[in-house]
Design a protein around this motif. Structure first.
Motif, PDB file in Angstrom:
ATOM      1  N   TYR A   1     -11.059 -57.743 -27.618  1.00  0.00           N
ATOM      2  CA  TYR A   1     -10.367 -58.370 -26.476  1.00  0.00           C
ATOM      3  C   TYR A   1     -10.839 -57.742 -25.163  1.00  0.00           C
ATOM      4  O   TYR A   1     -11.020 -58.419 -24.154  1.00  0.00           O
TER       5      TYR A   1
ATOM      6  N   GLY B   1      -8.029 -52.852 -19.952  1.00  0.00           N
ATOM      7  CA  GLY B   1      -6.904 -52.962 -20.897  1.00  0.00           C
ATOM      8  C   GLY B   1      -5.871 -53.971 -20.426  1.00  0.00           C
ATOM      9  O   GLY B   1      -5.380 -54.794 -21.204  1.00  0.00           O
TER      10      GLY B   1
ATOM     11  N   ARG C   1      -8.241 -66.259 -29.458  1.00  0.00           N
ATOM     12  CA  ARG C   1      -7.795 -65.421 -30.583  1.00  0.00           C
ATOM     13  C   ARG C   1      -8.413 -65.912 -31.884  1.00  0.00           C
ATOM     14  O   ARG C   1      -8.870 -65.127 -32.703  1.00  0.00           O
TER      15      ARG C   1
ATOM     16  N   GLY D   1      -5.107 -52.758 -34.637  1.00  0.00           N
ATOM     17  CA  GLY D   1      -4.838 -53.735 -33.585  1.00  0.00           C
ATOM     18  C   GLY D   1      -3.362 -54.026 -33.443  1.00  0.00           C
ATOM     19  O   GLY D   1      -2.523 -53.115 -33.518  1.00  0.00           O
TER      20      GLY D   1
ATOM     21  N   ASP E   1      -2.170 -57.471 -34.626  1.00  0.00           N
ATOM     22  CA  ASP E   1      -1.824 -58.559 -35.550  1.00  0.00           C
ATOM     23  C   ASP E   1      -2.642 -58.480 -36.836  1.00  0.00           C
ATOM     24  O   ASP E   1      -2.921 -59.490 -37.474  1.00  0.00           O
ATOM     25  N   ILE E   2      -3.062 -57.286 -37.226  1.00  0.00           N
ATOM     26  CA  ILE E   2      -3.926 -57.172 -38.414  1.00  0.00           C
ATOM     27  C   ILE E   2      -3.131 -57.497 -39.683  1.00  0.00           C
ATOM     28  O   ILE E   2      -3.549 -58.332 -40.491  1.00  0.00           O
TER      29      ILE E   2
ATOM     30  N   ARG F   1       4.500 -62.528 -26.488  1.00  0.00           N
ATOM     31  CA  ARG F   1       3.657 -63.736 -26.443  1.00  0.00           C
ATOM     32  C   ARG F   1       3.905 -64.590 -27.697  1.00  0.00           C
ATOM     33  O   ARG F   1       4.285 -64.067 -28.746  1.00  0.00           O
TER      34      ARG F   1
HETATM   35  O1   DC Z   1      -5.400 -51.638 -28.378  1.00  0.00           O
HETATM   36  P1   DC Z   1      -5.924 -51.907 -26.960  1.00  0.00           P
HETATM   37  O2   DC Z   1      -5.139 -51.238 -25.881  1.00  0.00           O
HETATM   38  O3   DC Z   1      -7.372 -51.628 -26.853  1.00  0.00           O
HETATM   39  O4   DC Z   1      -5.756 -53.498 -26.775  1.00  0.00           O
HETATM   40  C1   DC Z   1      -5.960 -54.139 -25.540  1.00  0.00           C
HETATM   41  C2   DC Z   1      -5.201 -55.453 -25.530  1.00  0.00           C
HETATM   42  O5   DC Z   1      -5.784 -56.377 -26.461  1.00  0.00           O
HETATM   43  C3   DC Z   1      -3.738 -55.354 -25.947  1.00  0.00           C
HETATM   44  O6   DC Z   1      -2.890 -55.138 -24.860  1.00  0.00           O
HETATM   45  C4   DC Z   1      -3.456 -56.677 -26.603  1.00  0.00           C
HETATM   46  C5   DC Z   1      -4.794 -57.148 -27.097  1.00  0.00           C
HETATM   47  N1   DC Z   1      -4.952 -57.053 -28.558  1.00  0.00           N
HETATM   48  C6   DC Z   1      -4.442 -58.088 -29.314  1.00  0.00           C
HETATM   49  O7   DC Z   1      -3.815 -58.989 -28.767  1.00  0.00           O
HETATM   50  N2   DC Z   1      -4.644 -58.121 -30.663  1.00  0.00           N
HETATM   51  C7   DC Z   1      -5.295 -57.124 -31.277  1.00  0.00           C
HETATM   52  N3   DC Z   1      -5.488 -57.185 -32.606  1.00  0.00           N
HETATM   53  C8   DC Z   1      -5.802 -56.032 -30.516  1.00  0.00           C
HETATM   54  C9   DC Z   1      -5.595 -56.014 -29.153  1.00  0.00           C
END
Ligand code: DC
Length: 206
Positions: free
Chosen positions: A35, A78, A91, A112, A114-115, A170
């Protein structure tokens, strides 16, 4: 073997994921970087963060091996990543890429938001790593200061809360603990204790 690790910003999930990957001899993907990479490309082109068709095109050409964590970890990237993370079509594109990585033998540690719920619902084991907003803000502030950056605890805490709110409210794939994930609350743990607890959880499940 797929280890799914989800959790809010600055929960320590990235460090844990890296160490688990080393320990279990698996590959590791920090999906937040995907992302971030798309957000950084949009920012660099001066394009609006809501331009989903360009974002999708960037995602289609993303090379996971070329993502540079030290560049992408900038605070404004970020924030921008969290904003574009609401785009459903983007997505879908990134999730496909992430799934391919996860399903390539011998498997992977994926971290992450939503894994466990979306990217790898059939993961071997799922962890939801969290800590109080105050503990996360303290760690993030210390980390920024140790890298020689200016950081104020109060503004880091405010940023984290705003990001948590956006990521969990969201409609598409919000940050959420999967029903079958094991909760690891690291508020009172240092990284060693958190790592030992995580190895224990994974060993029991694998
Ligand atoms: O983990 P991070 O701070 O690097 O992620 C940055 C942004 O990316 C986080 O605020 C939401 C999005 N993100 C997401 O929606 N789904 C993921 N699997 C990983 C990150």
């Amino acid at each position: 073997m797929i280890i799914a690790i989800d959790g809010p910003a600055a929960s320590g999930k990235g460090t844990l994921a890296r160490r688990l990957a080393d320990h279990f001899k698996l590959r590791h993907l920090d999906t937040g970087l995907t992302y971030r990479a798309v957000a950084a490309a949009l920012l660099a082109k001066g394009l609006p963060l809501g331009d989903e068709s360009v974002a999708i095109e960037i995602a289609q050409h993303l090379d996971l091996a070329q993502m540079d964590k030290s560049v992408l970890s900038a605070h404004e990237i970020g924030e921008a990543a969290s904003r574009i993370a609401v785009l459903g079509g983007l997505r879908e594109e990134l999730v496909n890429l992430q799934r391919k990585f996860a399903e390539t033998p011998p498997g992977a540690v994926m971290d992450g938001r939503d894994i466990g719920t979306v990217v790898c619902p059939h993961a071997t084991v799922k962890l939801f790593v969290t800590a109080s907003p105050e503990a996360r803000a303290r760690r993030r502030t210390d980390e920024m200061i140790s890298k020689g950056n200016d950081a104020s605890y109060a503004s880091v805490l405010e940023d984290l809360k705003r990001r948590d709110e956006r990521d969990s409210q969201r409609t598409v794939a919000p940050l959420k603990q999967a029903d079958d994930a094991v909760l690891l609350d690291t508020t009172e743990m240092d990284i060693e204790a958190a790592f030992e607890a995580a190895v224990d959880i994974v060993s029991k499940a694998a």
